[in-house]
Design a protein around this motif. Structure first.
Motif, short mmCIF file in Angstrom:
data_model
loop_
_atom_site.label_atom_id
_atom_site.label_comp_id
_atom_site.label_asym_id
_atom_site.label_seq_id
_atom_site.Cartn_x
_atom_site.Cartn_y
_atom_site.Cartn_z
N MET A 162 23.39 69.41 73.33
CA MET A 162 23.67 69.40 72.09
C MET A 162 23.96 68.15 71.34
O MET A 162 23.83 67.88 70.21
CB MET A 162 25.07 70.15 72.18
N ARG A 163 24.40 67.09 72.18
CA ARG A 163 24.42 65.97 71.48
C ARG A 163 23.29 65.12 71.23
O ARG A 163 23.45 64.39 70.08
CB ARG A 163 25.23 65.09 72.73
N LEU A 164 22.10 65.61 71.73
CA LEU A 164 21.00 64.97 71.37
C LEU A 164 20.48 65.72 70.04
O LEU A 164 20.04 64.72 69.15
CB LEU A 164 19.98 65.12 72.32
N GLU A 165 20.83 66.81 69.81
CA GLU A 165 20.35 67.66 68.66
C GLU A 165 21.36 67.19 67.43
O GLU A 165 20.88 66.71 66.50
CB GLU A 165 20.50 69.06 68.95
N GLY A 166 22.66 66.73 67.87
CA GLY A 166 23.37 66.33 66.86
C GLY A 166 23.21 65.00 66.43
O GLY A 166 23.02 64.39 64.91
N ALA A 167 22.72 64.23 67.43
CA ALA A 167 22.17 62.34 66.81
C ALA A 167 21.00 62.87 66.32
O ALA A 167 20.89 61.95 65.27
CB ALA A 167 21.92 61.87 68.54
N ARG A 168 20.06 63.68 66.53
CA ARG A 168 18.93 63.71 65.77
C ARG A 168 18.97 64.22 64.53
O ARG A 168 18.44 63.73 63.41
CB ARG A 168 17.86 64.81 66.44
N MET A 169 19.98 65.08 64.05
CA MET A 169 20.25 65.86 62.83
C MET A 169 20.92 64.44 62.15
O MET A 169 20.72 64.36 60.71
CB MET A 169 21.10 66.71 62.86
N ASP A 170 21.75 63.76 62.72
CA ASP A 170 22.17 62.59 61.97
C ASP A 170 21.16 61.44 61.59
O ASP A 170 21.41 61.02 60.44
CB ASP A 170 23.44 62.03 62.98
#
Length: 636
Positions: A1-9
């Motif tokens: 989830m953190r990786l996906e959030g970082a990618r989105m950011d």
């Protein structure tokens, strides 16, 4: 989830900085072109591609992107800095400045509003005629003012009429709902009375009365009520039992509670009127050489590339483009009427007073009230009108072609252009006082107005420098100058000749097919890019193509110049589209659907013009000597 959030950011940050990334990456990615092939053609192509990408993507403002040739040409040794600088201020810039002076006076003294309201009053308040009236006044104003200014001036007037239409429709719907309840009560009373009125028949033998069954009128004819039989006769106090009576009630138009518009038809009228204004502004800009910036770009680039060609001036352009505009105006009005108002032209275009509805009468009243607010025509309006007519007459009579113009009165030829007239009259507007130099014996002003005038400067001019500066499109001036600089670099470096040689495989096509392809290509590109930028990129290419194919350059340049204005399918196509879209009456789907038809109409009419009356006017069937001279000098 953190990786996906970082990618989105990260994606969001990259999307936010996309313009900056484009500005940096485009020059760096194209830099090998002039480094691997160190010649003037490749250096000029590098500058041309970078500038074109900046223009099309609008990563930087158009005016700022137009300054790219000013520093890249000297750095790559294509043109000297002084030579590039001289391209940014031309004769058409002075022509535009004089026209803006007149436009500032027209807007300052509300002459445009008086013209628009008067035309709409003549047309009437019927939906079809109202749309046609607004289109006619918008076309006329757009001939002399910029398309953006014309749309910004006319839309508030149209919006006031539409709001009156909507308010009147809401009031009518409320009255209809009240009338509907009253009609229901009256219908019940009428039903009770009608049930007592029978048709009775006497049976001579039995001397008994039989009630005739009530017949119900339906859509497919007269049918007997259910349960009735001709042979059925049951005595009940000497009468047959009464049959139930059903009277159809006429349906009232549904009131749209979920919309700002009383009915769907009102919404369609709003769509039709708002879109007609932006299309009419585009059509009007085609008529005069100063009507839109793309016409000025074409005129200056053509005159710079072919200085021996004395064929493009205000008169010849007007004669060629006026029939185009008139045909487009009629066909566009018919298309919009069919799309939004239907095919019943008799109902929506009737001038009969007997057929006017309450809302149409109130709309006409609102227009008359707006016109009365302007008061009697003022002295500054009269002066502005005189300058308007004088500028037009002097433009027409400078070099009409069929008779000697007023320039023949001077000994030296070729010194006076349309810009001379424009700047002279624009300069006089800074000098002529806005107040009458003599007292008026028939003045209708009150004493309060006279006291206010006395407090002001009695020698205040018609326009001030602030009025001029507020309307002067300096970004367009720099953009046009950047186009001239690019054209000059292509000419000096030989890039235009190289492009022409690459287009030699198209020599097998007939001239009309080449022109049609150019029109379709330009019309498609201009939907997503600015009109001036698109034309500035395509003009040198089409000129080289025409010279290579031994065609008259005007055969492709004039249609391309006109078709570049047909970016009417999206709000980003041109500023008038964005202005109309901001009022909220239309959606993008409406603009695409209506704009596609207008685009096809425009291409069709332009092709019709270039193949009919354009051929004898500009001698398009032969390769002119001025193009031959340009071809020879360019190859040298």
């Amino acid at each position: 989830m953190r990786l996906e959030g970082a990618r989105m950011d990260l994606i969001k940050k990259l999307w936010t900085a996309r313009k900056l990334i484009l500005v940096v990456m485009i020059p760096l990615s194209l830099l090998p072109l002039p480094l691997i092939h160190p010649c003037s053609e490749s250096s000029c192509a590098y500058v041309l591609i970078v500038t074109a990408v900046y223009w099309v993507s609008e990563a930087v403002p158009l005016g700022a992107a137009a300054l790219v040739p000013a520093f890249l040409y000297p750095l790559f040794g294509v043109l000297k800095s002084s030579e590039v600088a001289s391209e940014y201020f031309k004769d058409t810039t002075l022509l535009l400045m004089g026209v803006i002076c007149l436009a500032a006076s027209i807007e300052k003294w509300n002459l445009h509003k008086r013209i628009a309201l008067r035309m709409v009053m003549i047309a009437g308040a019927k939906p079809g005629m109202l749309v046609l009236g607004f289109m006619c006044c918008t076309v006329f104003l757009s001939m002399w003012l910029s398309n953006t200014s014309t749309t910004a001036m006319v839309m508030p007037i149209a919006e006031a009429v539409l709001q009156q239409l909507i308010c009147t429709g809401i009031a009518d719907s409320q009255e209809d709902s009240q009338d509907f309840t009253q009609d229901e009560e009256s219908d019940k009373e009428e039903n009770l009375e009608s049930s007592k009125n029978h048709l009775e028949l006497l049976d001579c033998k039995n001397e008994k009365k039989y009630e005739v069954s009530v017949m119900n009128e339906e859509l497919n004819g007269l049918t007997l009520m259910p349960g009735f039989s001709p042979n059925f006769s049951r005595e009940s106090n000497g009468y047959l039992p009464e049959a139930p009576i059903s009277i159809p009630v006429p349906k009232k138009p549904k009131i749209r509670r979920d919309s700002l518009y009383p009915t769907k038809r009102d919404h369609m009228i709003c769509k039709c009127l708002t879109l007609s204004i932006t299309y009419a502004a585009t059509i009007g800009g085609l008529i005069t050489i100063t009507g839109t910036s793309t016409n000025l770009i074409f005129a200056e680039q053509f005159n710079n590339r072919y200085p021996e060609a004395k064929v493009i001036n205000f008169g010849t352009w007007f004669i060629f483009s006026l029939p185009i505009a008139l045909i487009m105006l009629i066909l566009t009005w018919i298309w919009l009427h069919f799309l939004f108002l239907g095919c019943n032209f008799r109902e929506t275009c009737s001038l009969s007073k007997k057929r006017k509805t309450r809302r149409e009468i109130l709309s006409e009243k609102r227009i008359h009230e707006e016109y009365q607010k302007l008061g009697p025509i003022s002295y500054p309006e009269v002066v502005t009108g005189i300058f308007f007519v004088l500028m037009t007459v002097l433009w027409f009579t400078r070099e009409p072609g069929f008779v000697p113009g007023w320039t023949s009165l001077f000994e030296k030829k070729g010194y006076r252009t349309d810009a001379t007239v424009s700047v002279l009259l624009g300069f006089l507007l800074f000098l002529i006082p806005a107040r009458k130099p003599w007292p008026s014996a028939f003045s209708s002003q009150s004493k309060d107005d006279e006291d206010e005038d006395e407090e002001q400067d009695p020698l205040a001019p018609m326009i001030t420098w602030k009025d001029f500066q507020r309307l002067m499109p300096w970004e367009i001036v720099i953009l046009v100058g950047g186009g001239y600089a690019l054209a000059a670099g292509c000419k000096v470096s030989g890039l235009s000749m190289w492009i022409g040689r690459q287009l030699e495989p198209m020599s097998g096509l007939p001239p009309w097919a080449v022109t049609l392809l150019a029109c379709l290509l330009v019309s498609a590109v201009t939907e997503f890019a600015s009109n001036p930028a698109t034309l500035t990129v395509f003009l040198p290419i089409l000129s080289a193509l025409s010279e290579t194919l031994q065609m008259n350059p005007l055969h492709t340049l004039i249609p391309a110049t006109m078709c570049v204005s047909f970016g009417v399918m999206l709000p980003v196509g041109n500023p008038p589209n964005a202005i109309v879209f901001s009022y909220g009456h239309v959606q993008i789907s409406d603009m695409v659907k209506a704009g596609f038809g207008v685009n096809l109409i425009g291409v069709f009419v332009v092709m019709l013009a270039i193949l009919t009356w354009g051929e004898p006017l500009f001698h398009l069937s032969q390769f002119p000597t001025w193009a031959v001279m340009r071809n020879v000098t360019g190859s040298l």
